[in-house]
Design a protein around this motif. Sequence first.
Motif, PDB file in Angstrom:
ATOM      1  N   ASP A 184       0.807  -1.213   0.000  1.00  0.00           N
ATOM      2  CA  ASP A 184       0.000   0.000   0.000  1.00  0.00           C
ATOM      3  C   ASP A 184       0.850   1.278   0.000  1.00  0.00           C
ATOM      4  N   HIS A 185       2.118   1.131  -0.265  1.00  0.00           N
ATOM      5  CA  HIS A 185       3.052   2.246  -0.144  1.00  0.00           C
ATOM      6  C   HIS A 185       3.577   2.596  -1.537  1.00  0.00           C
ATOM      7  N   TRP A 186       3.122   3.743  -2.062  1.00  0.00           N
ATOM      8  CA  TRP A 186       3.485   4.127  -3.423  1.00  0.00           C
ATOM      9  C   TRP A 186       4.399   5.325  -3.416  1.00  0.00           C
ATOM     10  N   VAL A 187       5.437   5.266  -4.250  1.00  0.00           N
ATOM     11  CA  VAL A 187       6.361   6.380  -4.355  1.00  0.00           C
ATOM     12  C   VAL A 187       6.465   6.782  -5.811  1.00  0.00           C
ATOM     13  N   PHE A 188       6.396   8.064  -6.074  1.00  0.00           N
ATOM     14  CA  PHE A 188       6.526   8.544  -7.447  1.00  0.00           C
ATOM     15  C   PHE A 188       7.913   9.134  -7.620  1.00  0.00           C
TER      16      PHE A 188
END
Lengths: 305, 335, 329
Positions: free
Chosen positions: C313-317
Amino acid sequence: MPSSTPRSGTDPTGGWRRFREEHAWQIREFFFTLHLLRRNPSAVAGFVIICSMVFLALAAPWVAPYDPIRISLSERLSPPSWHHLFGTDELGRDLFSRVLYGARISLRIGLLVVGIAGGLGTILGAVAGYVGGKTDDVIMRCLDIVLSFPSLVLAMALAAALGPSLRNAILAVAFVMIPKFARLVRGEALAVRERPFIAAAKVSGASHTWIVFHHVIPNCLSSVIVLGTLVVGETILIASSLSFIGLGAQPPTPEWGAMISVGRKFLMDQWWYATFPGLFILVTVIGFNIFGDALRDVLDPRIRR
Amino acid sequence: MDEGVVIRAEGLRKYFPAGASGLWGRRKAFLRAVDGVSFHVREGETLGLVGESGCGKSTVGMLLLGLHRPDAGRVLYRGEDILALEGEAKRRMRRNIQVVFQDPQSSLDPRMLVKKAVGFPLEVNGLARGAEVTRRVEAMLAEVGLRPEHMYRYPHEFSGGQRQRINIARALITGPRFVVFDEPTSALDVSVQAQILNLVKDLQKRRGYSYLFISHDLSVIRHVSHRVAVMYLGRIVETAPRGDLFQTPRHPYTRALMAAVPKPDPARRQPLALLPGDVPSPVHIPPGCRFHPRCPEVMDVCRETEPAPVEVGPDHVVACHLWHGTGFDARRRSA
Amino acid sequence: MNGDLLHIQDLSVRFFTYQGVVRALEGVHLAVRRGEILGLVGETGCGKSVLARSILRLIADPPGRIMGGRILFKGRDMLTLPMKEMRRIRGNDISMIFQEPMTSLNPVFTVGNQMEEVVRLHQKVSRKAARRICVEMLEQVRMPDPESVLRKYPHELSGGMRQRVMIAMELSCRPDLLIADEPTTALDVTVQAQVLHILNELTRARGTSVLFITHDLGVVAHLCDRVAVMYAGKIVETAPVDALFRSPGHPYTRGLLAAVPSVDEDREVLASIPGVVPGLIDPPAGCRFHPRCPAARKECEHLEPAGVEVGKDHWVFCHAGRGKVKGER
Ligand SMILES: Nc1ncnc2c1ncn2[C@@H]1O[C@H](COP(=O)(O)OP(=O)(O)OP(=O)(O)O)[C@@H](O)[C@H]1O
Ligand SMILES: Nc1ncnc2c1ncn2[C@@H]1O[C@H](COP(=O)(O)OP(=O)(O)OP(=O)(O)O)[C@@H](O)[C@H]1O
Ligand code: SF4
Ligand SMILES: [Mg+2]
Ligand SMILES: [Mg+2]
């Protein structure tokens, strides 16, 4: 000996470039103001009117077909024609030329009055608002007395007391206009006084005089300019009225009010005599007023951002 | 006794008229913004002044700066009473005590070039003129991390952090010894706040300035201060070296304040301390200990007698009845 | 996906001003799930308020315009709803609290008048009954002496009390989503603690979803379940709150966390992010953070980073996102 402007070179274009760099913000603001004004129809109309008047006034010696005070009794009271666009007066002077030269006089009165009243009024208002307390009370009460009379009546009384002449009329009108500027600037100065940069200046050792001239007045300037524009219109009207009742410009000076005053006697049969100067007063005053109003809107920071 | 003390404030008091109360408005009401405040700041030291909004922090700063005249009390600069000075002596004194305000934008005149905004203190004080001003402004700007070409710009062309740098440059250009920072980073973003806090600390290290650093943010206070004074409703309730204050806060208000700050660490999430009610108005200050209506440890004596400051450790002073009585008693309670 | 109450997809908002086109939001994806408190953090001017206002279609047009994207609320696209429907949603399904409650309270009416009006807008009850409901509402937000508060004008209340009145009013219609735009920024810490406590208690008890906007990382850690970090008009990271603070993925998030002074420990120097937040008229190409980023690479300058899932659930752009975080773990 240290020069005070060590960075300005001798190269004139370099100087201009530096000026542009240092004042980039003002230049941008200026063009932004122009841009806003261009989108405002009444501003454009007012601006066109003012510019034409200024142009006519400056160019009067070249544009006017006749000498404004050359008497030609053979042509007295002739109606408008190709020779005399606006007709002639009771001494045969060309009304068109007289009206053009009249623009010179009226605009000069307007500028002088705004210069004097704006200068004094701004300083008085800035001092009253910034210092506050007793000083404020004394200055504002005195100005309130001036304001409590209708401007025209007071200007008439003063002009009469000083003696009828254009110079005295200018002084009288300027005196009457001082409170307008003073009140406006006082209001703004009251607000500026509370801004933190004033406190910072005090802490840094600036004197009250320094603060008034370097902080308070510069921050009131844009509203003074707006009011000045409006006051030019009003001044022209009052000055013409004074001349109309013989307290301002004296014959043979081609002043609009004075011309109407004489023309009034001929109004029934020679309509053009009083009409053209009257029309010019009307148009000029409207021009300054609508431009001033538009300027007020455009300089309003709430509208700008 | 005053060796190494730059600023000493003694019994400062400032009341503002707060309209009239009572029938017919006969009885004058006062807003007691600062109500008997004493502290000192040593050479090269930062005293943090922390408290909630309206407790009188800025007013204390204004009193030191001479922007308000106290109704009572003295301010000594290196032992000299600065309120007794007049004319030229007063001006010369003022150069030593400067200020940086909270809002970087409104502390700069929007119509003044940066060069003048930073350099004018030199001119009005007759310290430099002409090219010398330009040179010193340039040097000062470099010191706060701005470039020379920034001199010819207007304040609104800068970001908030840069504007605050300009304000710091203005405050420091006359070479003061003592600077009041009134919430200099409250209007800034965290990433920019860090830059300014680092700058402020760095300048102190290099030049040995003394600071009074006002803030409502305990973490900022902890970061910059050597000693901390906690203010509540016009009074200082606790003064202590930073380490002591944050490890062993003694006053119930200080404790509540610390426990009300949400920590940026979800692993140590715990309920925030909830004080009952709101801060009372400084017009109607409660009798006795002014914190007693909200104090979780309130005792009978608190409602009647105002607690006097007592020393509970080296340099650690608390004004609270809990710490009155014998030293033994005090030690037992803290254990 | 099914748990999503609100789903924002590829939302772009621009402001057309004389100075230029402000790209306030660009390709924003964000979901608010049922019953969660989602924190939205970011620095001044990064577009948090614009995002909140676009959800309710409160962007003034001109100068603003929603350029594209979808805002699905319970599966319906709010951007295509008729205005009448929208207004119904605003009152009933989604509520909003602002930083300065004075702007949403009318200064010339008493608090009681305004609260009663809101109550009677949604329920057909007599004045007296409405009054009673108001008192109950104020009691729920722990307002001392609610009767007297109802008789007061907004300016007679303290900031914390006004904010509590707003919370009471906005929660009275039992919305599914509450948008809180920096509701505690103007408050003191002790008062903030009270307001956060009430907000937490009431919304958890009712299962109301909250989009909580703030720039205070402490508040986020304390209150939220999930966090979205915004930078210069884009979401740069979304994560469960523990993961965000334990292993921040985006260099900006890391910088932000390192820049906050701590109440618990002494740090000699704060790590600060160099440079300043870019203007949104002419934002940097590629990753908008690259001019300030310590981990910037070649591709950051022209290529927009896509989302990388670095943890549950951990998104990085971020182009560097995946490698860095894995390496650190
Ligand atoms: N010039 C003034 N006239 C009247 N009252 C004032 C004046 N200046 C401050 N006050 C009042 O004095 C009290 C203390 O104000 P002060 O500005 O010192 O608080 P503060 O601790 O700095 O608060 P903040 O954190 O909000 O800046 C406040 O209640 C304020 O309303
Ligand atoms: N009406 C408007 N006209 C032009 N630009 C606007 C307008 N409203 C917002 N903007 C711009 O959109 C950007 C985002 O603004 P927004 O208010 O969302 O920031 P924010 O993240 O809420 O900041 P803050 O923390 O200060 O509340 C800003 O750069 C701002 O200048
Ligand atoms: S004196 Fe009493 S009321 Fe005041 S802080 Fe101490 S314990 Fe609380
Ligand atoms: Mg203050
Ligand atoms: Mg906002």
